[in-house]
Design an enzyme around this catalytic site. Structure first.
Site, short mmCIF file in Angstrom:
data_model
loop_
_atom_site.label_atom_id
_atom_site.label_comp_id
_atom_site.label_asym_id
_atom_site.label_seq_id
_atom_site.Cartn_x
_atom_site.Cartn_y
_atom_site.Cartn_z
N CYS A 9 -10.72 -7.70 1.04
CA CYS A 9 -10.87 -6.40 1.68
C CYS A 9 -12.31 -5.96 1.75
CB CYS A 9 -10.06 -5.35 0.93
SG CYS A 9 -8.33 -5.77 0.88
N GLN A 44 1.24 -9.62 -5.49
CA GLN A 44 0.81 -11.01 -5.62
C GLN A 44 1.76 -11.86 -6.46
OE1 GLN A 44 -1.59 -12.67 -4.16
NE2 GLN A 44 -2.64 -10.97 -3.17
N HIS A 47 4.21 -9.95 3.42
CA HIS A 47 3.27 -10.90 4.04
C HIS A 47 2.47 -11.72 3.02
CE1 HIS A 47 -0.80 -8.88 3.87
NE2 HIS A 47 -0.06 -7.83 3.63
N THR A 54 13.03 5.27 11.41
CA THR A 54 14.06 4.25 11.67
C THR A 54 13.72 2.99 10.89
OG1 THR A 54 14.42 5.16 13.85
CG2 THR A 54 15.16 2.89 13.50
N THR A 90 0.85 -1.20 0.00
CA THR A 90 0.00 0.00 0.00
C THR A 90 0.88 1.25 0.00
OG1 THR A 90 -1.73 -1.17 1.21
CG2 THR A 90 -1.80 1.25 1.27
C1 LIG Z 1 -2.08 -7.31 -0.42
C2 LIG Z 1 -1.98 -6.42 -1.57
C3 LIG Z 1 -1.70 -5.07 -1.41
C4 LIG Z 1 -1.50 -4.44 -0.05
O1 LIG Z 1 -0.29 -4.86 0.51
P1 LIG Z 1 0.08 -4.47 2.01
O2 LIG Z 1 1.50 -4.91 2.13
O3 LIG Z 1 -0.85 -5.24 2.88
O4 LIG Z 1 -0.08 -3.01 2.14
C5 LIG Z 1 -1.60 -4.29 -2.54
N1 LIG Z 1 -1.77 -4.81 -3.76
C6 LIG Z 1 -2.05 -6.10 -3.95
C7 LIG Z 1 -2.22 -6.63 -5.33
C8 LIG Z 1 -2.17 -6.95 -2.86
O5 LIG Z 1 -2.46 -8.23 -3.05
#
Ligand SMILES: *Cc1c(COP(=O)(O)O)cnc(C)c1O
Length: 371
Positions: A322, A179, A201, A239, A70
């Protein structure tokens, strides 16, 4: 519990957990400090920077660590568009109807400050076609952003072709690779991409850490999104999150190997063979998709009861991760032409790489019970 929502977040890999534990114990110093421990932390961070750069064919100096995809998407748009990289009369952005919600929010911001945005529609298979992007480009287009792999469908977009079109037209090109990273090979030069977003993640790393690649970062006049004390080339103050970065490094190192062996097991085909074909619609049939992600509609299944009765057994995404708590149908499913009723009967199944056959049998059995 059978967890089938790894596209929303992948469980921490054991190797990542170990690396996080070690990092929290040993690498607690501030990487900006000039003493021995600070220097060690800085070295460890830079090893991961090199590792990530190597994986995507970039230079370490082109990688900035962020809090996740994000933030990386925010930096891509804001740092490039609000810096001095494009002339002021270019205020048109091209993106797609199937991006992650954060990209829509960023585009809304740009609309509020005088930009125009064109949202390219995917084809029926969920793919953003190169021609559709070419047709959306105008003389005043400053920036094109097309995600690499879609998070609801698992579809893989032809971003190398799109990158070429942008390169030829002299337009900045960004791709959200949250992804795809770790699952699909990425070479930033082959793709001709100027900026790319990553998240830890989604590949078994910790939440709250990610990165952005920006081509020739140091030669560009970029606008920081978080003004701070000069960390990360002045682009992202605060940091630097050393332990999370080391955990990210372990995820980069190990996830790919697990994914490779998962692919050879043909899990998707096994699962689908367990379902009665006539009751399943494959939403992106024929399209190029990830091996561990599946979007299916079950038109004859009482999906609400299926979900309710299996609350404590199955973790599944209905609609999108989401927006699944909202009443609106997913924007991605709408974009490929699904009605709200059909979208309601649609699931994204994203397998963990260590899924066993018994769990897939169980899922298929539960679907049959309510069909
Ligand atoms: C999960 C995801 C995000 C958001 O990633 P975060 O690290 O949780 O902010 C953005 N774009 C795509 C395609 C995602 O799958």
């Amino acid at each position: 519990m059978i967890y089938l929502d790894t596209a929303a977040s992948y469980p921490i890999l054991p190797e990542v957990k170990q690396s996080l534990n070690e990092a929290f114990e040993h690498y607690y110093a501030n990487s900006a400090s000039s003493h021995l421990l600070g220097g060690q932390v800085s070295d460890e961070i830079n090893k991961v920077r090199e590792q990530l750069a190597d994986q995507i064919g970039a230079y370490p100096s082109e990688i900035i660590f962020t809090s996740g995809a994000t933030e990386s998407n925010n930096i891509a748009f804001k740092s490039l568009l609000l810096g001095k990289e494009v002339s002021e009369d270019k205020k048109h952005i091209v993106t797609t109807q199937v991006e992650h919600k954060c990209t829509f929010a960023i585009c809304d911001y740009f609309k509020s400050i005088g930009y125009e945005v064109t949202y390219v529609k995917p084809n029926k298979g969920g793919i953003i076609e190169t021609d559709a992007v070419t047709n959306a480009i105008r003389p005043d287009t400053a920036f094109v952003s097309v995600m690499h792999v879609n998070n609801e469908l698992g579809t893989i977009n032809p971003i190398d072709e799109i990158g070429q079109v942008c390169f030829d037209a002299g337009i900045l090109f960004h791709s959200d690779a949250a992804q795809s990273f770790g699952k699909v090979d990425i070479d930033v030069d082959d793709i001709n991409v100027d900026a790319m977003s990553f998240s830890a993640h989604k590949i078994g790393g910790p939440k709250g850490i990610g990165a952005i690649y920006i081509r020739d970062l140091r030669k560009k006049h970029l606008m920081p999104v978080i003004h701070g004390a000069g960390q990360e080339d002045g682009l992202r103050g605060g940091t630097v999150a050393a332990p999370l970065i080391l955990g990210f490094g372990a995820a980069i190192k190990y996830f790919g190997k697990y994914y490779y062996s998962f692919k050879s097991k043909n899990v998707k085909q096994y699962f689908l063979s367990k379902l009665k074909a006539e009751n399943v619609i494959f939403n992106v049939n024929g399209a190029d998709t990830l091996a561990n992600c599946l979007s299916i509609t079950l038109p004859e299944t009482d999906t609400d009861t299926l979900v309710r009765k299996n609350e404590t057994l199955l973790c599944l995404a209905q609609g999108s991760a989401c927006s699944s708590k909202e009443i609106e149908p997913s924007h991605v499913l709408s974009a490929i032409g699904l009605t709200r009723e059909i979208a309601d009967k649609t699931f994204r199944i994203s397998f963990p790489l260590n899924i066993d056959y018994a769990s897939m049998d169980k899922l298929a059995d539960e679907i049959k019970v309510f069909s």
